[in-house]
Structures are given as structure tokens and as C-alpha cells.
Motif scaffolding. Structure first.
Motif, PDB file in Angstrom:
ATOM      1  N   GLN A 178       0.830  -1.208   0.000  1.00 52.04           N
ATOM      2  CA  GLN A 178       0.000   0.000   0.000  1.00 52.04           C
ATOM      3  C   GLN A 178       0.862   1.253   0.000  1.00 52.04           C
ATOM      4  O   GLN A 178       0.599   2.204  -0.747  1.00 52.04           O
ATOM      5  CB  GLN A 178      -0.933  -0.005   1.217  1.00 52.04           C
ATOM      6  N   TYR A 212      -4.156   1.314  -5.614  1.00 54.60           N
ATOM      7  CA  TYR A 212      -4.275   0.144  -4.736  1.00 54.60           C
ATOM      8  C   TYR A 212      -5.061   0.554  -3.506  1.00 54.60           C
ATOM      9  O   TYR A 212      -4.661   1.460  -2.782  1.00 54.60           O
ATOM     10  CB  TYR A 212      -2.869  -0.337  -4.354  1.00 54.60           C
ATOM     11  N   GLU A 229      -7.266  -0.775   0.013  1.00 52.43           N
ATOM     12  CA  GLU A 229      -7.691  -1.778   0.988  1.00 52.43           C
ATOM     13  C   GLU A 229      -8.846  -1.192   1.788  1.00 52.43           C
ATOM     14  O   GLU A 229      -8.709  -0.146   2.422  1.00 52.43           O
ATOM     15  CB  GLU A 229      -6.542  -2.153   1.927  1.00 52.43           C
ATOM     16  N   THR A 268      -9.358  -5.915  -1.191  1.00 50.04           N
ATOM     17  CA  THR A 268      -8.292  -5.157  -1.849  1.00 50.04           C
ATOM     18  C   THR A 268      -8.598  -5.054  -3.336  1.00 50.04           C
ATOM     19  O   THR A 268      -8.881  -6.076  -3.987  1.00 50.04           O
ATOM     20  CB  THR A 268      -6.929  -5.834  -1.654  1.00 50.04           C
ATOM     21  N   ASN A 302      -5.647 -10.236  -4.598  1.00 52.01           N
ATOM     22  CA  ASN A 302      -4.794  -9.056  -4.425  1.00 52.01           C
ATOM     23  C   ASN A 302      -4.088  -9.011  -3.078  1.00 52.01           C
ATOM     24  O   ASN A 302      -3.092  -8.304  -2.907  1.00 52.01           O
ATOM     25  CB  ASN A 302      -5.621  -7.779  -4.614  1.00 52.01           C
ATOM     26  N   ALA A 303      -4.613  -9.757  -2.105  1.00 49.38           N
ATOM     27  CA  ALA A 303      -3.991  -9.757  -0.783  1.00 49.38           C
ATOM     28  C   ALA A 303      -2.570 -10.322  -0.833  1.00 49.38           C
ATOM     29  O   ALA A 303      -1.779 -10.096   0.086  1.00 49.38           O
ATOM     30  CB  ALA A 303      -4.841 -10.567   0.188  1.00 49.38           C
ATOM     31  N   ALA A 343      -0.035  -7.588  -0.522  1.00 54.94           N
ATOM     32  CA  ALA A 343      -0.078  -6.733   0.667  1.00 54.94           C
ATOM     33  C   ALA A 343       1.241  -6.658   1.437  1.00 54.94           C
ATOM     34  O   ALA A 343       1.682  -5.557   1.797  1.00 54.94           O
ATOM     35  CB  ALA A 343      -1.219  -7.176   1.584  1.00 54.94           C
TER      36      ALA A 343
END
Length: 547
Positions: free
Chosen positions: A368, A380, A382, A387, A416-417, A420
Motif C-alpha cells: 500500500q 491500490y 484496501e 483489496t 490481491n492480498a 499486501a
């Protein structure tokens, strides 16, 4: 429509339809090995239709019960090829088979047979070898060529003595033979009756493909997409990725049986395959890769008590291997090697609009922060455990409505996690494409490709619909130079088991070669395998004794 196009493209890439039964013969450099040894072999392949002959031959090592142990895939040049297979260090003492086959044979219905060669393996950690399971049948011997002669000055030689071998072929027959495979080395008395022939065997593997294809310059990978209830899933998008500096990517639409195919052209070594499936159904799916072996029937065997001579030979070669490793060290296998020529200087998604180097910036702990501070044009977000990623559309001067193609070390990402925890300490570089990209029938709203410093694929573990496998492609080319003579002025024992190995494409009426025996006692077999213009195989051999 897409499936038909892909099948036509696949057939064109592999180049050909196996319209005639192929026949393949394998000539190993010996009829025995000690666990951990490397067995070299020569391959001869022919077909009634030479234009559609396979260019790739697979050689598998099985026990007599038909259980698969290992396999290599050898690229041939015309009608012949050379390769090698490593005998596992932990393989138990026993008789095993080497089976050469092509994809055309494996998928050719019930036509024809495979030609197996037998080899005795002695485990180097076993101290008492006195009983073996051996074949209980007569094998198919190659016909002997009586007019070709092999002569040596005498029949018995001392250890370390030089041997000159003369081979004579009548002038009237020289033009008849187009190729010869010549070898000289210790021969195992247990398989003395099997060293000059082969075992014709029917395959058990059923037809797996709707087309009879031949592999010309690569290997074919196939499998099925299934539901959790083992039901085939049709029209699933199957994605194949191979992480690399320039990653490889391809896709296939599964057919009505859930089957998919990929052809890796000119790929050699061990490929780090990642195969993913995307189905329209809401349920989870899984990938079942087809095994690359050919199933064969078990052989009829019997128990054989070894004679004193056979026991002594086994002890001699096992001890020789022990001393060889003691004096020369144990060679650890090299790391996985993989090579696949790339047609373009850019990855499959084309030249990036922009490449970011996070190493030029301060330490940012997660993705992020990286996206906010470095990846301008990448959005991006969250929020409440979800996400999302969106890309700037420079072609439309706005932001794409759909998520881009996300890649991590060349592998498509759908969660998408996964991104992270990646910060500037983990990321090597980031490619961003701020335009629509097309790959076949696939269209992407931009591309975000992240490359990490350690290229780990641990994030793939337990992901549904993904198969991650180390897949052996074409065997890397390697030339082994047989040492024909003793190393002079050394106290290290000479423990060679194979003394000479050569393949000749053009023969003369008289020729000779030299080798010296090693410090191992036993019978040495000098053998010439001859292939004539009608693709018939014959042999001539001579046994000398080393005392």
C-alpha cells in the motif's frame, strides 16, 4: 471456435500427424549399473512415414512390476539421438527395464509395441547380494551379422592392459549399413543372455488425445480441469506460466472433456510450471496433470540364486563404486537448470509503459505504501478486508473500470492480498502497462507485473485451481567423453566400467579403436550394433576376459 483454432495451432506447432507406427531401439552403454551411476544410451528411431517421424524420444526406467521410477526426454537429430539417465542412489538391487517411446506411440491406440532393454542395478549400500528377481522368459534377440568380424590379439588380458580392436566389414556390405553403435565395457553375467536383445511389450496406456501428434522439438503437456466432484469442466481458461527473467505465458480453453494441452518448444531442463484454471461456474476447480510415462505390463519373473561368479562380480563393481567415490568424491547433482529461447526482448505483455525500481526509494514496509509513494498511476485500495487494484488508462485519459492483469514473478494473481506484505525490501522491480493489452482472445485493462528479489512461489500453496510442478522438459545436451586409457603416474585406482563408446554414421571396410582395461576383473563385451538401409538392426560381438 476458439477450441478448434487452438487444436489446429497445436497440430501445426508439433508438426505432423503420426500416420504410421514408429519403431524405436535403445542401445545402452552397459547391461548393469550401481546405484548413483549414469547410464548413457544411443537411440535409433524410424517410421514408415519418415516425414512425420518424432523428434523427441522419452526413456523411462521401470522395475519389472511396471512401476515407474524416472524418465528423460531426448531430442533426436534425424533418426538418432544420444542421452543419459541417472540411476537413483537409493534404488534397490534388482533387474530393471529401460523403455524408449514417443508421444506418437503412447497415443497411438493399440498398434505396435515398445522395445524394452534390461539392466541390473546393484545398490551400493547392500553388502550381501545373493538373490535376484529375474525375467522368466526368452527375449527377442537381434540377428547376428556373421560376415562382420571383431578381432583382438588375444582373448585374455590383464588389468590395465591396452586392447586394440579391429573390425572388418566385407566390401560388398559396407554400403548396406548406414549407422553403427560401438561399445566396449564390463558385462554383467546375470543378464548375459539379455544383453543382445530386447523385450517387445504392449503398452497399457490408452489413447489420451483426439489427435495423433508427434513431438518435433519440444514436449507436450496435457491435463484436465475438474470440479470438486471430479466432473470435467469445459470452456475453462487454463493459464500456463513459467517464472523467469522474461516469464513465459500461454493459455488454452478446455474442451468438452475438460482437457487442455500446452507445447513447450525448445524448452530444456526442469520447468517451474504454474497452471491455473478459471471456470465460469462458481464452484472451485482443480487441475489434474496427465502423467508423462507410458504404462506397461509387468514381466513374468522368477527368483534366481546367484552363482559364485555372479556374486563376486556384484561385490567387485559395488566396491569399485565405493572406492571411486572415496578417491574422486561424491558429485552432487547440479541445481535445476531450465532454458527456453525467447522470441522477443520483452515479456508476453509487451514493453511496459513504465518500470519502477523501489530500491531507489526509502524503506516502505508494504505494498500500500509502495503504490502510494512510487507507483503513480496504480490505484491500490484496501477497504473492509477487500483489496482492489485499478490502472490509469492513458489511452482513454481515465481509469480502467476493471482490474488489470496482475502478475507476481510472471504468474497471474487473482487474490490481491498476495501483494499486501511486499515492501521495497522484497520488490526488485515493477512493470506497469497503462493501456489495454491483447493476448489471443484475452483482453486486459492494463498490466501490473511485480518481480520480487527471491522469486518465491510460496504464496501458491493451498490456492484452489492451481497446479505447481517441477516438470522435466527436453534433456539438456551433454557430451560425455569416455576415458579410453588409464591415467598415467597415479596411485588412484582405475575403476572404469565402460571403456569405449562411439556412434558412426559412415563406415569403412576396416577400422580399429583402442582402449585399456581397468582394475576391475570380469568379462568385457565388445559390441557393434549395425543399422542397415532397411532399418533392420543386427549385431556382432566378442567377449574378452580381464584377470
Amino acid at each position: 471456435m476458439v477450441l478448434c483454432f487452438l487444436l489446429i495451432l497445436l497440430a501445426w506447432l508439433i508438426k505432423g500427424k503420426a500416420g504410421a507406427q514408429e519403431n524405436i531401439h535403445l542401445f545402452p552403454d552397459r547391461n548393469f549399473a550401481v546405484s548413483g551411476d549414469t547410464v548413457w544410451f544411443h537411440i535409433f528411431i524410424y517410421s514408415e512415414n519418415e516425414g512425420e517421424k518424432s523428434g523427441v524420444v522419452h526413456v523411462q526406467l521401470d522395475n519389472l512390476a511396471g512401476n515407474h521410477i524416472s524418465k528423460v526426454s531426448v531430442l533426436c537429430n534425424g533418426s538418432s539421438g544420444t542421452g543419459y539417465i541417472q540411476i537413483p542412489d537409493s534404488l534397490s538391487t534388482g533387474v530393471y527395464s529401460l523403455t524408449p517411446f514417443s508421444l506418437a506411440q503412447k497415443n497411438g491406440g493399440n498398434r505396435g509395441h515398445l522395445n524394452q532393454r534390461l539392466i541390473t542395478v546393484y545398490n551400493r549400500f547392500e553388502e550381501d547380494i545373493s538373490l535376484l528377481e529375474v525375467p522368466d522368459f526368452s527375449m527377442q534377440k537381434y540377428p547376428e551379422e556373421n560376415e562382420v568380424t571383431i578381432t583382438t590379439k588375444k582373448e585374455k588380458f590383464s588389468r590395465g592392459e591396452s586392447v586394440t580392436v579391429n573390425i572388418h566389414i566385407p566390401e560388398s556390405k559396407v554400403e548396406k549399413f548406414r549407422e553403427a553403435v560401438i561399445s566396449a565395457g564390463l558385462t554383467d553375467p546375470v543378464l548375459a543372455d539379455f544383453s543382445l536383445g530386447y523385450v517387445p511389450t504392449e503398452k497399457l496406456t490408452k489413447r489420451e488425445m483426439p489427435l495423433e501428434l508427434v513431438e518435433k522439438n519440444g514436449v507436450l503437456i496435457s491435463g484436465r480441469v475438474l470440479s470438486e466432484g471430479e466432473v470435467p469442466i469445459a470452456n475453462a481458461i487454463v493459464l500456463l506460466s513459467i517464472p523467469d527473467t522474461i516469464p513465459f505465458f500461454d493459455y488454452y480453453i478446455s474442451d468438452s472433456t475438460g482437457t487442455f494441452y500446452f507445447y513447450l518448444r525448445n524448452a530444456s531442463g526442469v520447468a517451474n510450471l504454474v497452471i491455473q484454471a478459471i471456470a465460469n461456474s462458481s464452484g472451485k476447480c482443480k487441475i489434474e496433470l496427465s502423467h508423462s510415462f507410458v504404462d506397461i505390463a509387468p514381466m513374468v519373473t522368477m527368483r534366481k540364486m546367484l552363482t559364485h561368479r555372479e556374486v563376486e562380480f556384484a561385490k567387485e563393481v559395488v566396491q569399485a563404486t565405493y572406492y571411486n567415490k572415496l578417491f574422486r568424491g561424491y558429485q552432487i547433482s547440479a541445481p535445476d537448470y531450465f532454458s527456453m529461447p525467447m522470441q522477443f526482448q520483452y515479456p508476453f505483455y509487451g514493453p511496459p509503459t513504465k518500470t519502477y525500481d523501489p530500491g531507489l526509494f526509502i524503506d516502505l514496509p508494504d505494498f500500500q505504501e509502495v503504490s502510494r509513494e512510487i507507483l503513480h498511476g496504480v490505484y491500490y485500495r484496501e477497504k473492509k478486508g477487500n483489496t482492489t487494484i485499478r490502472m490509469l488508462d492513458q489511452g482513454g485519459h481515465s481509469v480502467f473500470n476493471q482490474e488489470p492483469l496482475r502478475l507476481l514473478d510472471g504468474v497471474p494473481v487473482f487474490d490481491n492480498a498476495v501483494f499486501a506484505p511486499l515492501g521495497t525490501n522484497e520488490i526488485k522491480k515493477v512493470d506497469a502497462v497503462f493501456y489495454k493489452r491483447y493476448y489471443g482472445d484475452l483482453m486486459f485493462d492494463g498490466v501490473l507485473s511485480v518481480y520480487t528479489k527471491n522469486s518465491s512461489l510460496d504464496w501458491l500453496v493451498f490456492k484452489p485451481g492451481i497446479a505447481h510442478e517441477k516438470y522435466a522438459c527436453l534433456q539438456p545436451e551433454k557430451i560425455f567423453y569416455f576415458r579410453n586409457e588409464r591415467v598415467p603416474d597415479t596411485n588412484v585406482p582405475d575403476l572404469r566400467k565402460v571403456f569405449y563408446r562411439s556412434a558412426k554414421g559412415k563406415l569403412s571396410s576396416d577400422f580399429q579403436f583402442d582402449f585399456s582395461t581397468s582394475d576391475i576383473k570380469g568379462n568385457v563385451e565388445i559390441c557393434v550394433m549395425l543399422i542397415d538401409d532397411n532399418n533392420a538392426v543386427s549385431y556382432v560381438h566378442k567377449i574378452i576376459e580381464v584377470k
